[in-house]
Write a protein that holds these residues in place. Structure first.
Motif, PDB file in Angstrom:
ATOM      1  N   VAL A  27       0.825  -1.206   0.000  1.00 17.79           N
ATOM      2  CA  VAL A  27       0.000   0.000   0.000  1.00 17.79           C
ATOM      3  C   VAL A  27       0.860   1.257   0.000  1.00 17.79           C
ATOM      4  N   ALA A  28       1.988   1.212   0.697  1.00 18.74           N
ATOM      5  CA  ALA A  28       2.862   2.388   0.737  1.00 18.74           C
ATOM      6  C   ALA A  28       3.540   2.612  -0.610  1.00 18.74           C
ATOM      7  N   VAL A  29       4.092   1.530  -1.174  1.00 22.37           N
ATOM      8  CA  VAL A  29       4.823   1.668  -2.442  1.00 22.37           C
ATOM      9  C   VAL A  29       3.851   2.013  -3.575  1.00 22.37           C
ATOM     10  N   LEU A  30       2.733   1.291  -3.620  1.00 21.66           N
ATOM     11  CA  LEU A  30       1.741   1.601  -4.648  1.00 21.66           C
ATOM     12  C   LEU A  30       1.242   3.033  -4.494  1.00 21.66           C
ATOM     13  N   GLY A  31       1.111   3.459  -3.238  1.00 22.78           N
ATOM     14  CA  GLY A  31       0.696   4.833  -2.986  1.00 22.78           C
ATOM     15  C   GLY A  31       1.640   5.823  -3.633  1.00 22.78           C
ATOM     16  N   GLY A  32       2.942   5.536  -3.512  1.00 23.49           N
ATOM     17  CA  GLY A  32       3.938   6.423  -4.125  1.00 23.49           C
ATOM     18  C   GLY A  32       3.743   6.510  -5.625  1.00 23.49           C
ATOM     19  N   MET A  33       3.587   5.331  -6.262  1.00 23.30           N
ATOM     20  CA  MET A  33       3.426   5.322  -7.724  1.00 23.30           C
ATOM     21  C   MET A  33       2.132   6.026  -8.113  1.00 23.30           C
ATOM     22  N   LEU A  34       1.095   5.710  -7.347  1.00 24.18           N
ATOM     23  CA  LEU A  34      -0.202   6.320  -7.625  1.00 24.18           C
ATOM     24  C   LEU A  34      -0.093   7.839  -7.555  1.00 24.18           C
ATOM     25  N   GLY A  35       0.587   8.320  -6.521  1.00 25.11           N
ATOM     26  CA  GLY A  35       0.729   9.759  -6.349  1.00 25.11           C
ATOM     27  C   GLY A  35       1.447  10.382  -7.534  1.00 25.11           C
ATOM     28  N   LEU A  36       2.548   9.729  -7.956  1.00 21.31           N
ATOM     29  CA  LEU A  36       3.303  10.269  -9.089  1.00 21.31           C
ATOM     30  C   LEU A  36       2.442  10.285 -10.355  1.00 21.31           C
ATOM     31  N   GLY A  37       1.794   9.155 -10.600  1.00 20.93           N
ATOM     32  CA  GLY A  37       0.986   9.051 -11.816  1.00 20.93           C
ATOM     33  C   GLY A  37      -0.141  10.065 -11.824  1.00 20.93           C
ATOM     34  N   VAL A  70      -6.435   3.569   0.629  1.00 16.31           N
ATOM     35  CA  VAL A  70      -6.318   3.033   1.982  1.00 16.31           C
ATOM     36  C   VAL A  70      -7.574   2.252   2.348  1.00 16.31           C
ATOM     37  N   GLY A  71      -8.706   2.745   1.877  1.00 17.33           N
ATOM     38  CA  GLY A  71      -9.943   2.024   2.143  1.00 17.33           C
ATOM     39  C   GLY A  71      -9.876   0.609   1.591  1.00 17.33           C
ATOM     40  N   LEU A  72      -9.472   0.489   0.322  1.00 22.50           N
ATOM     41  CA  LEU A  72      -9.403  -0.835  -0.281  1.00 22.50           C
ATOM     42  C   LEU A  72      -8.336  -1.690   0.395  1.00 22.50           C
ATOM     43  N   ASN A  77      -7.311  -6.217   4.215  1.00 23.65           N
ATOM     44  CA  ASN A  77      -6.943  -6.756   5.511  1.00 23.65           C
ATOM     45  C   ASN A  77      -8.105  -7.430   6.216  1.00 23.65           C
ATOM     46  N   ILE A  78      -9.251  -6.799   6.093  1.00 21.65           N
ATOM     47  CA  ILE A  78     -10.377  -7.293   6.895  1.00 21.65           C
ATOM     48  C   ILE A  78     -11.107  -8.440   6.215  1.00 21.65           C
ATOM     49  N   ALA A  87      -4.624 -15.331   8.214  1.00 23.49           N
ATOM     50  CA  ALA A  87      -5.143 -14.666   9.401  1.00 23.49           C
ATOM     51  C   ALA A  87      -5.272 -13.176   9.154  1.00 23.49           C
ATOM     52  N   ARG A  88      -6.293 -12.597   9.712  1.00 24.52           N
ATOM     53  CA  ARG A  88      -6.507 -11.170   9.636  1.00 24.52           C
ATOM     54  C   ARG A  88      -5.362 -10.471  10.364  1.00 24.52           C
ATOM     55  N   LEU A  89      -4.808  -9.427   9.750  1.00 23.32           N
ATOM     56  CA  LEU A  89      -3.681  -8.747  10.386  1.00 23.32           C
ATOM     57  C   LEU A  89      -4.145  -7.389  10.865  1.00 23.32           C
ATOM     58  N   PHE A  90      -3.883  -7.091  12.104  1.00 23.81           N
ATOM     59  CA  PHE A  90      -4.162  -5.725  12.529  1.00 23.81           C
ATOM     60  C   PHE A  90      -3.139  -5.256  13.529  1.00 23.81           C
ATOM     61  N   ASP A  91      -1.887  -5.443  13.133  1.00 28.78           N
ATOM     62  CA  ASP A  91      -0.838  -5.021  14.065  1.00 28.78           C
ATOM     63  C   ASP A  91      -0.377  -3.611  13.716  1.00 28.78           C
ATOM     64  N   ASN A  92       0.648  -3.175  14.419  1.00 25.70           N
ATOM     65  CA  ASN A  92       1.186  -1.836  14.187  1.00 25.70           C
ATOM     66  C   ASN A  92       1.650  -1.659  12.752  1.00 25.70           C
ATOM     67  N   GLN A  93       2.247  -2.722  12.204  1.00 28.80           N
ATOM     68  CA  GLN A  93       2.798  -2.633  10.844  1.00 28.80           C
ATOM     69  C   GLN A  93       1.718  -2.195   9.850  1.00 28.80           C
ATOM     70  N   VAL A  94       0.566  -2.832   9.964  1.00 32.29           N
ATOM     71  CA  VAL A  94      -0.508  -2.521   9.020  1.00 32.29           C
ATOM     72  C   VAL A  94      -0.919  -1.062   9.167  1.00 32.29           C
ATOM     73  N   ILE A  95      -1.026  -0.644  10.412  1.00 29.69           N
ATOM     74  CA  ILE A  95      -1.439   0.746  10.631  1.00 29.69           C
ATOM     75  C   ILE A  95      -0.400   1.701  10.069  1.00 29.69           C
ATOM     76  N   ILE A  96       0.875   1.401  10.329  1.00 28.37           N
ATOM     77  CA  ILE A  96       1.939   2.289   9.832  1.00 28.37           C
ATOM     78  C   ILE A  96       1.937   2.301   8.303  1.00 28.37           C
TER      79      ILE A  96
END
Lengths: 538, 235
Positions: A27-37, A70-72, A77-78, A87-96
């Motif tokens: 999500v972070a890396v794709l976000g970067g590309m999305l932002g640039l595009g 982020v919604g998607l 995740n959910i 397993a559903r992940l909801f740790d700090n990593q996902v939030i960060i």
């Protein structure tokens, strides 16, 4: 609805659905590309004015895209993860990761948009700086986030070089080459033969890469000389033939014997006529040497090494990544210079009209040979890098489909345009090497955990779905489909050359083919009119 | 300057030129007239090296051309504004003119030549960034002639410059041809529009089914009974 918001939604949806496939930090890396595009596509729409105003105008679309992404990603995740049997992940990593993704979309969209508010020159520099930052940081981000995309991106970049090389032949000189992978094979095999323990020769990679390029260029000349006097379709067929021959030759170079002909055949032949035996020993260079090991291929192959970094390793893609980036930058520099040179203009003239070009004093055969040789040189670089990177080469890699993929990269990206070819190569190869495998894994987990159990009542359907839900099986179908759609919707390619774009625009503006206004009229009237006028004068 | 001696050219088995001999002297406009299929364009194509003569010689200032490939003939100072114009459709007017100067090793005076072409053809200057393919027929003709002039040729071959143009434009083009000639350019002009061609040329040749049947000063040809009947349409 506002057009800009619409783009924000489109980009957000594309990025969001990709997070379904890759999950985790994507999500972070794709976000970067999305932002640039998004930033680039929005930026060009705004009029040039104060950067702050543009930034403000781009805020809403950016926010929309970020929220959707982020919604998607959270939906993934959910809801998606359990469906995949994870397993559903909801740790700090996902939030960060999601927070970073959100911020990155906003920031990059607004920054790339606001750049457009600078003066034209500043905008160019700012874009270059942005591009440089993306290129340099990518492998580190990739490593830090554990996505492991670098290896596939390097593969895509190899095809970018191949595309750039073929672009000289097809895009600049207008020669349809359907066997370009042959030169790729020649570069790779040269590297394999010269730096593999199978032959006991260990040449330094930094030397071999030049030799490979040189030999590929030489073969460009050898194969080009008899074929280039041909035109159009005939040339395409002959290059197709060469493209088929080269892998077959490499497949069969398993028992190579090279003898000096005079002492081995001619002299014994003559002495034999007189019933005597030659006293000179036959000089043999090679006796039943296995050059290419046939289908087994050459492996392992020597790797490059540098001071401080040491030998490049398979498990660390970063040095490889930067090596290929350097090769690409060098190629772009050389190709740009070539394009502007005398030779480059001769290529354009040949592509336009060979007869007219020859009347301008251009030697068509030599010009076309130069295009073939230059194109082959770049595939030689790519081949050498490929052989060292993969550490093994097999004849099946270089078959017809490779030639076609490279050609598709060139056409889809934008014939004759360097940037277009780069984008084309990245899009097609990452789709092929990253997207399809991820989609396959995604579908496979989804099937085994959710869909197949629900189909348990219908075993026939269950088996059919299970067998056919592998997108890699449809690889070429998807390629073909993309090509058909692209040619119908956007025949000039993703990023067309200025020339082709103008052409298509001109055609649209004039609403019909461009016909010189006077040629259609018959000449008789003119002649008769003239004659009468002349007669009157007398 | 340019001399053809007993040139025979074939298309496969078709004997297109049956021993054509002609000379063009320095500074002249020589015209080659004849009806459709007489071999006018073939003569020019043969001089250009696009069609090889089966026998005969072609001399440019004493140097044999007939065995050279087209690009070398162009390099020796033979420039042609070809039939159908053959301009580069996807290049701009300026790029087309630049291609014209391609064969010249020495690029000094390029700007002067460009200025000269633009003074001859002011229309081209207006269209300088337009694609060759989007020009009108008359403009394309001007571009083809301008491009040929950019090579600083020793001799200019013009193939049907009036083809497909309106009477007004034909008049303009012929005026320009005269102006080019006044600046010292040697011109071999192939034309169907015999009246116009003969009124600006010094000398003329009449070509019929691959043979020169008549040659004389242009003014005399214009008065010639046969020429008047067959080519000028005057009874």
């Amino acid at each position: 609805m506002d057009k800009n918001i619409k783009s924000g939604i489109t980009f957000g949806l594309i990025g969001g659905f990709l997070t379904f496939l890759f999950g985790g930090w994507s999500v972070a890396v794709l976000g970067g590309m999305l932002g640039l595009g998004l930033g680039l596509s929005l930026g060009s729409r705004f009029e040039r004015r104060n950067p702050l105003q543009i930034a403000r105008a781009s805020f809403m679309p950016a926010l929309v895209a970020a929220v959707i992404l982020v919604g998607l990603s959270l939906v993934q995740n959910i809801f998606i993860l359990p469906a995949l049997g994870k397993a559903r992940l909801f740790d700090n990593q996902v939030i960060i990761a999601n927070t970073i993704g959100f911020l990155v979309v906003l920031l990059l969209t607004i920054i790339t948009c606001a750049i457009h508010g600078l003066s034209e020159r500043q905008e160019g520099i700012a874009k270059l700086v942005l591009l440089a930052i993306v290129i340099i940081t990518f492998p580190f981000i990739d490593k830090a986030t554990g996505l492991r995309w670098s290896a596939q991106v390097i593969f895509a970049l190899i095809f970018v070089i191949l595309g750039l090389g073929l672009n000289i032949v097809v895009g600049y000189a207008g020669l349809l080459d359907l066997g370009y992978a042959a030169f790729f094979a020649i570069g790779a095999y040269t590297t394999g033969i010269l730096s593999s323990p199978q032959h006991g020769i260990y040449m330094n990679f930094w030397l071999v890469i030049w030799i490979a390029a040189g030999i590929a260029a030489l073969w460009g000349l050898i194969l080009g000389a008899p074929t280039l006097p041909l035109r159009g379709d005939y040339l395409a067929i002959v290059t197709l033939g060469f493209g088929e021959m080269i892998p077959v030759i490499f497949r069969n170079l398993t028992e190579v014997t090279i003898k000096e002909p005079f002492t081995c055949w001619i002299l014994p032949g003559i002495t034999n006529l007189f019933g005597a035996k030659s006293t000179l020993a036959c000089i043999t260079f090679f006796e039943r040497q296995d050059l290419t090991a046939g289908e087994k291929g050459i492996s392992p192959i020597g790797r490059p090494s540098l001071p401080f970094i040491g030998e490049f390793q398979s498990d660390n893609p970063i040095p490889w990544y930067f090596l290929i980036i350097v090769i690409i930058l060098l190629s772009i520099f050389i190709i740009r210079r070539l394009r502007e040179s005398r030779l480059g203009r001769a290529w354009m003239a040949i592509r336009e009209d060979e007869l007219a070009a020859s009347q301008m004093g251009i030697d068509p055969v030599r010009t076309k040979l130069a295009a073939f040789a230059m194109g082959a040189t770049f595939s030689g670089f790519a081949g050498a890098f490929y052989a060292a990177y993969i550490r093994g080469i097999f004849p099946s890699v270089f078959d017809f489909s490779a030639s076609i993929i490279i050609l598709v990269i060139v056409i889809l990206g934008g014939l004759g345009n360097i940037n277009g070819v780069i984008v084309g190569g990245l899009v097609i190869m990452t789709a092929d090497r990253l997207f399809l495998p991820a989609l396959k894994d995604f579908l496979a987990s989804l099937l085994t955990n959710t869909i197949l159990p629900s189909l348990a009542g219908n075993p026939v359907l269950q088996a059919a779905v299970k067998d056919n839900a592998n997108p890699i099986l449809y690889r070429f179908l998807l390629f073909g489909l993309t090509l058909v759609i692209m040619m119908a919707v956007r025949p000039e390619g993703l990023i067309p050359s200025a020339q082709r774009r103008m052409e298509l625009h001109a055609a649209e503006e004039m609403a019909g083919p461009v016909i010189p206004e006077e040629t259609a009229k018959p000449n008789a009237m003119t002649v008769a009119g003239k004659t009468k006028a002349a007669a009157k004068k007398r | 300057m340019l001399e053809l001696k007993d040139v025979h050219t074939y298309y496969g088995n078709i004997h297109a030129l049956k021993g054509v001999s002609l000379t063009v002297n320095q500074g002249e406009i020589v015209t080659l007239i004849g009806s459709n299929g007489a071999g006018k364009s073939t003569t020019l194509r043969t001089i250009q090296g696009i069609n090889r003569p089966r026998s005969g010689t072609i001399l440019l200032e004493g140097v044999a051309l007939e065995k050279l490939p087209p690009h070398e003939i162009a390099g020796r100072g033979v420039a042609q504004s070809p039939e159908g114009r053959l301009i580069f459709p996807r290049m701009t007017v300026l790029e087309n003119l630049e291609m014209g100067a391609y064969a010249r090793k020495n690029k000094t005076g390029f700007d002067d030549d460009l200025a000269r072409v633009f003074s001859l053809f002011p229309r081209l200057k207006e269209r300088i960034t337009q694609k060759g393919g989007t020009l009108s027929g008359g403009e394309q003709q001007m571009l083809a002639m301008g491009r040929a002039l950019m090579a600083r040729p020793r001799i200019l071959l013009l193939d049907e410059p009036s083809m497909g143009l309106s009477p007004l434009l034909v008049e303009l083009i012929f005026e320009i041809i005269q102006n080019i000639n006044k600046e010292g350019m040697t011109i071999l002009l192939v034309e169907q529009n015999a009246l116009m061609a003969l009124s600006i040329a010094n000398r003329g040749y009449v070509l019929q089914t691959g043979e020169i049947i008549l040659s004389d000063a242009a003014a005399k040809l214009k008065e010639n009974e046969m020429v008047r009947k067959s080519y000028l349409g005057i009874e």
